[in-house]
Scaffold this motif. Structure first.
Motif, mmCIF file in Angstrom:
data_model
loop_
_atom_site.group_PDB
_atom_site.id
_atom_site.type_symbol
_atom_site.label_atom_id
_atom_site.label_comp_id
_atom_site.label_asym_id
_atom_site.label_seq_id
_atom_site.Cartn_x
_atom_site.Cartn_y
_atom_site.Cartn_z
ATOM 1 N N LEU A 95 46.135 26.564 38.857
ATOM 2 C CA LEU A 95 46.326 27.945 39.303
ATOM 3 C C LEU A 95 47.327 28.024 40.455
ATOM 4 O O LEU A 95 48.182 28.924 40.483
ATOM 5 C CB LEU A 95 44.981 28.565 39.703
ATOM 6 C CG LEU A 95 45.032 29.987 40.254
ATOM 7 C CD1 LEU A 95 45.856 30.925 39.373
ATOM 8 C CD2 LEU A 95 43.620 30.543 40.429
ATOM 9 N N LEU A 99 50.736 30.211 40.379
ATOM 10 C CA LEU A 99 51.072 31.218 41.397
ATOM 11 C C LEU A 99 52.477 30.985 41.942
ATOM 12 O O LEU A 99 53.231 31.946 42.151
ATOM 13 C CB LEU A 99 50.042 31.182 42.527
ATOM 14 C CG LEU A 99 48.838 32.113 42.352
ATOM 15 C CD1 LEU A 99 47.711 31.741 43.297
ATOM 16 C CD2 LEU A 99 49.256 33.570 42.587
ATOM 17 N N GLN B 12 41.798 32.930 45.668
ATOM 18 C CA GLN B 12 41.399 34.322 45.487
ATOM 19 C C GLN B 12 42.198 35.220 46.449
ATOM 20 O O GLN B 12 42.650 36.294 46.066
ATOM 21 C CB GLN B 12 39.892 34.438 45.759
ATOM 22 C CG GLN B 12 39.193 35.384 44.821
ATOM 23 C CD GLN B 12 37.674 35.158 44.805
ATOM 24 O OE1 GLN B 12 37.128 34.390 45.597
ATOM 25 N NE2 GLN B 12 37.000 35.830 43.891
ATOM 26 N N ARG B 14 45.174 34.519 47.753
ATOM 27 C CA ARG B 14 46.588 34.575 47.329
ATOM 28 C C ARG B 14 46.770 35.492 46.121
ATOM 29 O O ARG B 14 47.778 36.206 46.023
ATOM 30 C CB ARG B 14 47.094 33.168 46.997
ATOM 31 C CG ARG B 14 47.281 32.317 48.248
ATOM 32 C CD ARG B 14 47.652 30.895 47.895
ATOM 33 N NE ARG B 14 48.942 30.820 47.197
ATOM 34 C CZ ARG B 14 49.383 29.723 46.577
ATOM 35 N NH1 ARG B 14 48.625 28.636 46.547
ATOM 36 N NH2 ARG B 14 50.561 29.723 45.989
ATOM 37 N N LEU B 15 45.808 35.481 45.209
ATOM 38 C CA LEU B 15 45.884 36.388 44.052
ATOM 39 C C LEU B 15 45.829 37.846 44.512
ATOM 40 O O LEU B 15 46.561 38.702 43.985
ATOM 41 C CB LEU B 15 44.715 36.113 43.090
ATOM 42 C CG LEU B 15 44.837 34.846 42.248
ATOM 43 C CD1 LEU B 15 43.472 34.454 41.678
ATOM 44 C CD2 LEU B 15 45.853 35.028 41.123
ATOM 45 N N ASP B 75 45.586 30.915 33.933
ATOM 46 C CA ASP B 75 45.440 32.359 33.657
ATOM 47 C C ASP B 75 43.972 32.762 33.566
ATOM 48 O O ASP B 75 43.571 33.811 34.083
ATOM 49 C CB ASP B 75 46.164 32.729 32.352
ATOM 50 C CG ASP B 75 47.672 32.758 32.523
ATOM 51 O OD1 ASP B 75 48.152 32.916 33.665
ATOM 52 O OD2 ASP B 75 48.381 32.629 31.499
ATOM 53 N N ALA B 78 42.574 32.694 37.031
ATOM 54 C CA ALA B 78 43.136 33.797 37.831
ATOM 55 C C ALA B 78 42.404 35.112 37.548
ATOM 56 O O ALA B 78 42.005 35.826 38.477
ATOM 57 C CB ALA B 78 44.631 33.950 37.537
ATOM 58 N N TYR B 79 42.197 35.424 36.263
ATOM 59 C CA TYR B 79 41.521 36.682 35.961
ATOM 60 C C TYR B 79 40.037 36.614 36.289
ATOM 61 O O TYR B 79 39.442 37.616 36.693
ATOM 62 C CB TYR B 79 41.774 37.104 34.509
ATOM 63 C CG TYR B 79 43.166 37.642 34.320
ATOM 64 C CD1 TYR B 79 43.626 38.716 35.087
ATOM 65 C CD2 TYR B 79 44.054 37.087 33.399
ATOM 66 C CE1 TYR B 79 44.914 39.205 34.941
ATOM 67 C CE2 TYR B 79 45.337 37.567 33.239
ATOM 68 C CZ TYR B 79 45.768 38.626 34.017
ATOM 69 O OH TYR B 79 47.040 39.111 33.868
ATOM 70 N N GLN B 82 39.878 37.221 40.036
ATOM 71 C CA GLN B 82 40.186 38.613 40.379
ATOM 72 C C GLN B 82 39.053 39.548 39.945
ATOM 73 O O GLN B 82 38.704 40.499 40.645
ATOM 74 C CB GLN B 82 41.518 39.028 39.747
ATOM 75 C CG GLN B 82 42.688 38.325 40.428
ATOM 76 C CD GLN B 82 44.025 38.669 39.800
ATOM 77 O OE1 GLN B 82 44.763 39.532 40.273
ATOM 78 N NE2 GLN B 82 44.345 37.992 38.717
#
Lengths: 118, 118, 118, 118
Positions: A95, A99, B12, B14-15, B75, B78-79, B82
């Motif tokens: 991840l 990013l 988290q 950074r996202l 991915d 990441a989701y 989020q």
């Protein structure tokens, strides 16, 4: 439970022990775990499928739905970690690398040039 | 990049900054993020859909496929992170709680009583 | 039930009447129906997720599993037909057109040049 | 193309010929076809994942998106028909039977007792 049993590597270890004690490792091919991950992600989506955007933002107000959400999140993370374990992928490193790439791929623009992704 | 930017909470953060800088937060309803999570999990599954179990265990031997696997893992994570952020769910705590429940639900049996899950 | 109630257009009509009688049409946005379709497709996949290829070929031998398979096939087709109805897409025409394009895109080759898709 | 090549049975026959001519039948286990079906359903959902309910109702106004929708509908139907062919399931009969069961399971109520499914 020691503090380290709660971080990602600790949970990955506990998942491996859990599967080994039940002789479930033979089911854990990367293909099967990817299928199970996508099935669990769909079970999470199922909670939201008929909700308006506004209703979807309030799901945690209902204790039963909140429990269901946490339960499906746990299942998704469990299969993601087990998938990563069998293929020796570090999900946090993957991840972080993504990013970095996305910072380049989607540069921050001034508001006037900001595209609507929809 | 500081060490803490690489753990789950750091990623988290950074996202969240990445989405805020691009004004993408308005798309990030729980419903949309659950849909995106399930779409990405399917993209991971797509890599494996025609493979035999044996072929699926060897995907990381091909550098291009290995990159694709890491990219889709990123991915999915990441989701998931989020989604958890907008609903204030701690995924590690959720998984630890689930593991406790599953220890009770699926007790370890002697080999002679072990059911075949298939 | 008339013979025409069993063809695709007839089933589409019965699905529309079923939803209208229950005032469910307001939930049937294309987005929600696409989500429901993907959730049902995952429920079908769930039946197979831990099976070997060989076991997956024998699922209809068990009456209970056979019923589950037919039930999930019905759900997938139901949401596909309802999705197509709200967007005025003819699924049979769409598939015929795709088949024409794929005949060109994937020409039949002699065995010696046949690529392994895996 | 004869008229009968456009109905469901005709398309199922053309799909079988298409796969046989390319020697793809060995990939078409029920498990693989169920995975492919769920992957294609997710590709359809991907078109809608960031859209509001209102935007999702207008996707066919854009010719490029309309083509993408028809293309994914075709893929979903193609894998559903191929899945049904290998397991000898009749999808129309399965759906008709399900509709019969659902008429009983969800009786039509007067408006005052109508539950909000959300």
């Amino acid at each position: 439970m020691a503090a380290t049993d709660m971080d990602m590597a600790g949970l990955q270890r506990r998942l491996a022990e859990f599967a080994a004690a039940r002789d479930w490792e033979r089911y854990h091919t990367p293909k099967n775990l990817a299928a199970a991950l996508s099935v669990e992600a769909s079970e999470l989506l199922e909670i939201f499928q008929w909700l308006t955007p506004e209703q979807s933002a309030r799901v945690m107000a209902d204790p039963e739905t909140a429990h269901r959400v946490r339960d499906e999140v746990a299942d998704v993370l469990a299969y993601l970690l087990q998938f990563c374990a069998v293929l020796d992928v570090d999900p946090l490193t993957a991840l972080a690398a993504k990013l970095e790439r996305n910072e380049v791929r989607f540069p921050v623009k001034g508001p006037e040039e900001r595209p609507d992704p929809a």
